[in-house]
Write a protein that holds these residues in place. Structure first.
Motif, PDB file in Angstrom:
ATOM      1  N   TYR B  74     -21.723 -16.908 -41.626  1.00  0.00           N
ATOM      2  CA  TYR B  74     -21.472 -15.834 -42.830  1.00  0.00           C
ATOM      3  C   TYR B  74     -22.635 -15.094 -42.871  1.00  0.00           C
ATOM      4  CZ  TYR B  74     -17.854 -18.903 -44.316  1.00  0.00           C
ATOM      5  OH  TYR B  74     -16.754 -19.493 -44.136  1.00  0.00           O
ATOM      6  N   SER B  75     -23.483 -14.841 -41.835  1.00  0.00           N
ATOM      7  CA  SER B  75     -24.616 -14.177 -41.805  1.00  0.00           C
ATOM      8  C   SER B  75     -24.696 -13.443 -40.250  1.00  0.00           C
ATOM      9  CB  SER B  75     -25.963 -14.751 -42.236  1.00  0.00           C
ATOM     10  OG  SER B  75     -27.119 -13.790 -41.751  1.00  0.00           O
ATOM     11  N   PRO B  76     -24.011 -12.423 -39.867  1.00  0.00           N
ATOM     12  CA  PRO B  76     -23.758 -12.011 -38.602  1.00  0.00           C
ATOM     13  C   PRO B  76     -25.301 -11.413 -38.183  1.00  0.00           C
ATOM     14  CG  PRO B  76     -22.628 -10.566 -40.095  1.00  0.00           C
ATOM     15  CD  PRO B  76     -23.208 -11.570 -40.923  1.00  0.00           C
ATOM     16  N   THR B  77     -25.677 -11.661 -37.059  1.00  0.00           N
ATOM     17  CA  THR B  77     -26.917 -11.456 -36.480  1.00  0.00           C
ATOM     18  C   THR B  77     -26.800  -9.999 -35.665  1.00  0.00           C
ATOM     19  OG1 THR B  77     -26.529 -12.637 -34.523  1.00  0.00           O
ATOM     20  CG2 THR B  77     -27.601 -13.771 -36.101  1.00  0.00           C
ATOM     21  N   ARG B  78     -25.849  -9.359 -35.252  1.00  0.00           N
ATOM     22  CA  ARG B  78     -25.655  -8.474 -34.354  1.00  0.00           C
ATOM     23  C   ARG B  78     -25.177  -7.205 -35.393  1.00  0.00           C
ATOM     24  NH1 ARG B  78     -25.465 -10.624 -28.706  1.00  0.00           N
ATOM     25  NH2 ARG B  78     -26.238 -12.628 -29.400  1.00  0.00           N
ATOM     26  N   THR B  79     -25.671  -5.989 -35.007  1.00  0.00           N
ATOM     27  CA  THR B  79     -25.230  -4.833 -35.572  1.00  0.00           C
ATOM     28  C   THR B  79     -24.614  -4.036 -34.477  1.00  0.00           C
ATOM     29  OG1 THR B  79     -27.499  -3.978 -35.695  1.00  0.00           O
ATOM     30  CG2 THR B  79     -26.405  -4.532 -37.712  1.00  0.00           C
ATOM     31  N   TYR B  80     -23.439  -3.471 -34.761  1.00  0.00           N
ATOM     32  CA  TYR B  80     -22.620  -2.536 -33.664  1.00  0.00           C
ATOM     33  C   TYR B  80     -22.221  -1.714 -34.331  1.00  0.00           C
ATOM     34  CZ  TYR B  80     -19.483  -1.239 -30.276  1.00  0.00           C
ATOM     35  OH  TYR B  80     -18.599  -0.388 -29.293  1.00  0.00           O
ATOM     36  N   TYR B  81     -22.159  -0.262 -34.356  1.00  0.00           N
ATOM     37  CA  TYR B  81     -21.715   0.683 -34.812  1.00  0.00           C
ATOM     38  C   TYR B  81     -20.715   1.549 -33.857  1.00  0.00           C
ATOM     39  CZ  TYR B  81     -25.107  -0.190 -38.545  1.00  0.00           C
ATOM     40  OH  TYR B  81     -25.995  -0.783 -39.261  1.00  0.00           O
ATOM     41  N   GLY B  82     -20.542   0.822 -32.723  1.00  0.00           N
ATOM     42  CA  GLY B  82     -19.473   1.662 -31.924  1.00  0.00           C
ATOM     43  C   GLY B  82     -20.357   2.485 -31.090  1.00  0.00           C
ATOM     44  N   HIS B  83     -19.745   2.907 -29.952  1.00  0.00           N
ATOM     45  CA  HIS B  83     -20.569   4.074 -29.055  1.00  0.00           C
ATOM     46  C   HIS B  83     -20.392   5.109 -29.790  1.00  0.00           C
ATOM     47  CE1 HIS B  83     -21.361   0.693 -25.998  1.00  0.00           C
ATOM     48  NE2 HIS B  83     -19.940   0.345 -25.999  1.00  0.00           N
ATOM     49  N   ALA B  84     -21.459   6.017 -29.546  1.00  0.00           N
ATOM     50  CA  ALA B  84     -21.474   7.318 -29.968  1.00  0.00           C
ATOM     51  C   ALA B  84     -21.065   8.145 -28.853  1.00  0.00           C
ATOM     52  CB  ALA B  84     -22.777   7.869 -30.166  1.00  0.00           C
ATOM     53  N   ALA B  85     -20.051   9.321 -28.989  1.00  0.00           N
ATOM     54  CA  ALA B  85     -19.522  10.145 -27.853  1.00  0.00           C
ATOM     55  C   ALA B  85     -20.622  10.467 -26.956  1.00  0.00           C
ATOM     56  CB  ALA B  85     -18.977  11.260 -28.448  1.00  0.00           C
ATOM     57  N   ASP B  86     -20.583  10.437 -25.721  1.00  0.00           N
ATOM     58  CA  ASP B  86     -21.497  10.666 -24.763  1.00  0.00           C
ATOM     59  C   ASP B  86     -21.755  12.134 -24.813  1.00  0.00           C
ATOM     60  OD1 ASP B  86     -22.968  10.679 -22.409  1.00  0.00           O
ATOM     61  OD2 ASP B  86     -21.930   9.126 -21.490  1.00  0.00           O
ATOM     62  N   LYS B  87     -23.160  12.617 -24.860  1.00  0.00           N
ATOM     63  CA  LYS B  87     -23.480  13.830 -24.717  1.00  0.00           C
ATOM     64  C   LYS B  87     -23.367  14.534 -23.667  1.00  0.00           C
ATOM     65  CE  LYS B  87     -26.816  12.954 -28.237  1.00  0.00           C
ATOM     66  NZ  LYS B  87     -28.224  12.258 -28.311  1.00  0.00           N
ATOM     67  N   LYS B  88     -23.527  13.909 -22.335  1.00  0.00           N
ATOM     68  CA  LYS B  88     -23.498  14.239 -21.072  1.00  0.00           C
ATOM     69  C   LYS B  88     -21.902  14.759 -20.885  1.00  0.00           C
ATOM     70  CE  LYS B  88     -27.144  12.402 -18.354  1.00  0.00           C
ATOM     71  NZ  LYS B  88     -27.514  11.367 -17.702  1.00  0.00           N
ATOM     72  N   ALA B  89     -21.064  14.107 -21.213  1.00  0.00           N
ATOM     73  CA  ALA B  89     -19.624  14.320 -21.001  1.00  0.00           C
ATOM     74  C   ALA B  89     -19.133  15.491 -21.631  1.00  0.00           C
ATOM     75  CB  ALA B  89     -18.980  13.066 -21.251  1.00  0.00           C
TER      76      ALA B  89
END
Lengths: 122, 92
Positions: B74-89
């Motif tokens: 009940y206490s997740p250890t990872r944070t993940y907000y998704g990948h930001a759009a690639d700047k180079k692309a």
């Protein structure tokens, strides 16, 4: 045409095979049903008498959860996990593998078809 | 493989002590615990635990359905907000 467990109309196949067309009945439970009702495994569905079809239908109704009921049960179990806020629920919410598989590669069953990332290669 | 029944559920003893103390005091405050590996027991229902995730204590309100699972779930250890759009692309 034999209707067993609602909408299922298995065809001119052997009885144990035809029964597996019902959601919730696989090979082993299909064979168990044939044995319990006393139908030879080599007989086909269109050879069954009405009484035998009825016996199969009643046996399934009494002993197995199938089709819509089963799907609803599974849905409820998943929903319960999601509402609890536990790790398994979170994985269900994000459509990722629930049982600790790797996601660096693979996991395509849960994630769906691969999405191309623009400009990843140089 | 699941745990042998004869051993009973695993709970770190300090969790039991803390839970009991808070039960007696009657005040419903967050019980800070670090033991993510402890099983949630029936006597914990209704209490609020702050389960450590390596960063901070996540408040978990224990309900009946949680019995038998571990606090860590009940206490997740990872944070993940998704990948930001690639700047180079974008520049290309």
């Amino acid at each position: 045409m034999a209707r067993i467990a609602g909408v299922n109309i298995p065809t001119a196949k052997r009885v144990p095979i035809a029964l597996t067309y019902i959601t919730g009945i696989g090979n082993s439970s299909a064979q168990a049903i044939c044995e319990a009702v006393g139908i030879d495994a080599s007989r086909r569905v269109n050879e069954l008498s009405d009484a035998e079809v009825l016996a199969v239908r009643e046996h399934i109704d009494a002993n197995y959860t199938v089709e819509g009921d089963l799907r609803r049960d599974v849905q409820m179990n998943v929903k319960r996990l999601m509402d609890l806020g536990c790790y398994r629920g979170l994985r269900h919410r994000r459509n990722l593998p629930v049982r600790g598989q790797r996601t660096h590669t693979n996991a395509r069953t849960r994630k769906g078809p691969a999405k191309a990332i623009a400009g990843k290669k140089k | 493989m699941s745990r042998s029944v004869w051993k009973g559920p695993f709970v770190d003893s300090y969790v039991l002590k803390k839970a009991e103390a808070s039960r007696e005091s009657g005040r419903n405050e967050v019980i800070k615990i670090w033991s993510r590996r402890s099983t949630i027991l029936p006597q914990f229902v209704g209490l609020t635990f702050g389960v450590y995730n390596g960063h901070k204590h996540i408040p978990v309100n224990v309900s009946e359905e949680m019995i038998g699972q571990k606090f860590g779930e009940y206490s997740p250890t990872r944070t993940y907000y998704g990948h930001a759009a690639d700047k180079k692309a974008k520049r290309k």
